[in-house]
Each structure stands twice: as structure tokens, then as C-alpha cells.
Write an enzyme that holds these catalytic residues in place. Structure first.
Site, PDB file in Angstrom:
ATOM      1  N   SER A 164      19.169 -26.546   8.787  1.00  0.00           N
ATOM      2  CA  SER A 164      19.212 -26.350  10.173  1.00  0.00           C
ATOM      3  C   SER A 164      18.021 -26.689  11.034  1.00  0.00           C
ATOM      4  O   SER A 164      17.699 -26.459  12.074  1.00  0.00           O
ATOM      5  CB  SER A 164      19.630 -24.809  10.474  1.00  0.00           C
TER       6      SER A 164
ATOM      7  N   GLU B 211      27.999 -24.562  10.819  1.00  0.00           N
ATOM      8  CA  GLU B 211      27.615 -25.627  12.092  1.00  0.00           C
ATOM      9  C   GLU B 211      27.552 -27.032  11.532  1.00  0.00           C
ATOM     10  O   GLU B 211      26.970 -27.391  10.523  1.00  0.00           O
ATOM     11  CB  GLU B 211      26.065 -25.055  12.544  1.00  0.00           C
TER      12      GLU B 211
ATOM     13  N   ASN C 131      20.642 -19.964  14.309  1.00  0.00           N
ATOM     14  CA  ASN C 131      19.184 -19.824  13.943  1.00  0.00           C
ATOM     15  C   ASN C 131      18.352 -19.836  14.878  1.00  0.00           C
ATOM     16  O   ASN C 131      17.224 -19.213  14.903  1.00  0.00           O
ATOM     17  CB  ASN C 131      18.757 -20.805  12.825  1.00  0.00           C
TER      18      ASN C 131
ATOM     19  N   HIS D 232      25.919 -27.082   8.110  1.00  0.00           N
ATOM     20  CA  HIS D 232      24.980 -26.026   7.808  1.00  0.00           C
ATOM     21  C   HIS D 232      25.862 -24.785   7.560  1.00  0.00           C
ATOM     22  O   HIS D 232      26.378 -24.100   8.783  1.00  0.00           O
ATOM     23  CB  HIS D 232      23.997 -25.708   9.240  1.00  0.00           C
TER      24      HIS D 232
END
Length: 301
Positions: A120, A153, A192, A141
Site C-alpha cells: 500500500s 483494496e 492506511n 492490498h
């Protein structure tokens, strides 16, 4: 694209769990690592994980046996990559390492294979041009622990083909996960970046002497409803992962706010990276259970 064979590169905590996740979903899976000791450890960890899940009634013994039969490990990347349809890279968060790896994967995998990174910290366009198949590169991700967390993701670069995105979405759904598709690439993606803002504020409060690590984590759990506090989460995912991500972002932006914090730099220098090393913000026993705060952690100024 029909996917039958998945190659996972990196047998660490994330890579090994992604490999088992894929084999449980019926894919034929190869898991590669350059370290034979890491491969042996991953094999034992996944075997123990399956045994615990069966004992708890969460998994069926026959299904777990079949999943492990579909899963192989090895250090010979060229051999494992020969018939891969979809590659998920889960190596160290270092851009040059990833670019070199994708360049090699481009040469040893079939021309139709999609090359995805679990990172990420680095967007697809930072990696894709190390290959001659930019249209087949994306990020997929997973969150830690990959066997448990539902969201994944999916990020495409400006040159990623729609077919690549559609295939990645279909694969994630087959794994029983929820695909989260970004409309454009941005370092850190969604979750994140939000977690990073919480983590940075938590470290600021600690380094400013406002409260202890334990108090900040307790506030997040008991007042905000977080399943674990930001320091506990850093220990779980690996303090070095966040360190390398922040370092890469700072190298790109030059903004001091993007640089790793003083206390994180000190922990990484000491090799105290969280649960995997037995020490981080907290101290852990041999089974990874938290014993208590680490009295030797970097002190606030």
C-alpha cells in the site's frame, strides 16, 4: 481472465496467509521466498493455524488437507513462476527491491500473467514500468491478518487494463473478501492513510509526553471502539513496515511530516519490530502474547 494458478512471492506473515487463503479458495498456489528458513517457518505456521481452526470447529479437516495439497513452497522463483496466472508480491517494502522483482517476474512468468503487489506504500505506476506489461500490473492490498480481514483494496495505474481490474476483483471475491476499488492511485490508499493519521497523532501524543503508549491504546479501544490501539496495531503489522512506508513517502514528497518519527526510527535501529521480534512498543512471550508495555522503549522528550 480465468485464474487457476497463483504465485505468492514472499513467505512472511502476509504472504504465507495470502497463499493459504488462495489455496483454500481452490487455486493451485506456489509460495516463494529467498530464505529457506522462512519457508520452513511459514509451513509450520500455516500447519498449526489449520490445526487450530479445525480444533475450534472453524474449518473442516478434509478441506484443510486439500488446501495444503494445493500449496507448495520453494526458493526457485523461475520454476514456481512457469505456469502462474496471477502473481501477488508480498516482499519487503522497498521500491528498488520491488522493481527488480517485478522486472524478473516479467521475464519468468507467462505473458498473460497479472502481476500484483500487496503493497500500500507504492502505487502501481511506480512499479509497472519495470516490466513490459504495464497493462497487467496492479495492487491488490490485503490487511493483516489476511485470513481474517474482509476488505482488500484494489488499485490500478494509468496504464492498467480494465480486464486486469476485473480479474483482480473476481479473484478477491472468490477468496470470500470484499473488493475496495480506488478510482485513482494515491500512496497509502484508503485505510492506511486513515490509520496513518491516527498513528501519527498517537505517536505525537506519546513523544510530547501527553500520555503513555498503554493509555493512548486504551483510549482508542474504550472510547473510540477500536479493536486494538495504534501502538498495538504497529506491533502486530511490524514497526518496520510503517517505517519503510514513511521513509518512501518522505523521499517522494520531501515533507518532514511524512518522515518516520524519532521513536520509530529508534525501535527499528534496535531491531525491536513488534510481535515478530518479541519486543516493540510492548513485550511479547514466545507465543506472541502481549506481556506488557516495554519499559525500554524510546522515551518521550
Amino acid at each position: 481472465m480465468d485464474i487457476e494458478r497463483v504465485l505468492v512471492v514472499g513467505a512472511g506473515a502476509m504472504g504465507s496467509q495470502i497463499a493459504l487463503l488462495c489455496s483454500r479458495a481452490g487455486f493451485t498456489v506456489a509460495c516463494h521466498d529467498i530464505d529457506q528458513h522462512r519457508i520452513e517457518a511459514a509451513y509450520l505456521e500455516l500447519t498449526d493455524r489449520s490445526a487450530r481452526d479445525v480444533a475450534k470447529g472453524l474449518r473442516n479437516q478434509h478441506d484443510e488437507d486439500a488446501a495444503h495439497q494445493r500449496l507448495t513452497f520453494g526458493t526457485d522463483l523461475a520454476r514456481l513462476a512457469t505456469d502462474a496466472d496471477f502473481v501477488i508480491e508480498a516482499a519487503v517494502e522497498d521500491l528498488e527491491v520491488k522493481r527488480a522483482l517485478f522486472n524478473r517476474l516479467d521475464r519468468v512468468t507467462p505473458k498473460h500473467a497479472i502481476l500484483a503487489s500487496n503493497s500500500s506504500g507504492f502505487v502501481p505506476s511506480r512499479i509497472a514500468d519495470a516490466t513490459e506489461r504495464v497493462e497487467l500490473v496492479c495492487n491488490v492490498h490485503f490487511f493483516n491478518p489476511a485470513l481474517v480481514m474482509k476488505g482488500v483494496e484494489i488499485v490500478t495505474g494509468p496504464d492498467t487494463a480494465h480486464m486486469t481490474l476485473a480479474t483482480a476483483v473476481a479473484l478477491v471475491r472468490r477468496l470470500g473478501k470484499t473488493p475496495i476499488v480506488l478510482h485513482k492511485e494515491i500512496p497509502g490508499f484508503i485505510a492506511n492513510r486513515i490509520l496513518g493519521a491516527v498513528r501519527d497523532e498517537a505517536i505525537f501524543l506519546y513523544e510530547s509526553g501527553v500520555a503513555s503508549v498503554e493509555a493512548i491504546d486504551t483510549a482508542c479501544r474504550t472510547a473510540l471502539g477500536y479493536p486494538m490501539g495504534p501502538f498495538e496495531l504497529m506491533d502486530l503489522t511490524g514497526i518496520d513496515i510503517g517505517y519503510y512506508t514513511k521513509r518512501a513517502r518522505f523521499a517522494e514528497s520531501g515533507n518532514p511530516r511524512d518522515a518516520p518519527s524519532k521513536s520509530v526510527i529508534e525501535l527499528v535501529a534496535l531491531g525491536q519490530l513488534g510481535r515478530k521480534t518479541g519486543r516493540g512498543w510492548y513485550v511479547y512471550d514466545g507465543n506472541g502474547r502481549k506481556i506488557g508495555p516495554d519499559s525500554g522503549q524510546p522515551q518521550p522528550s
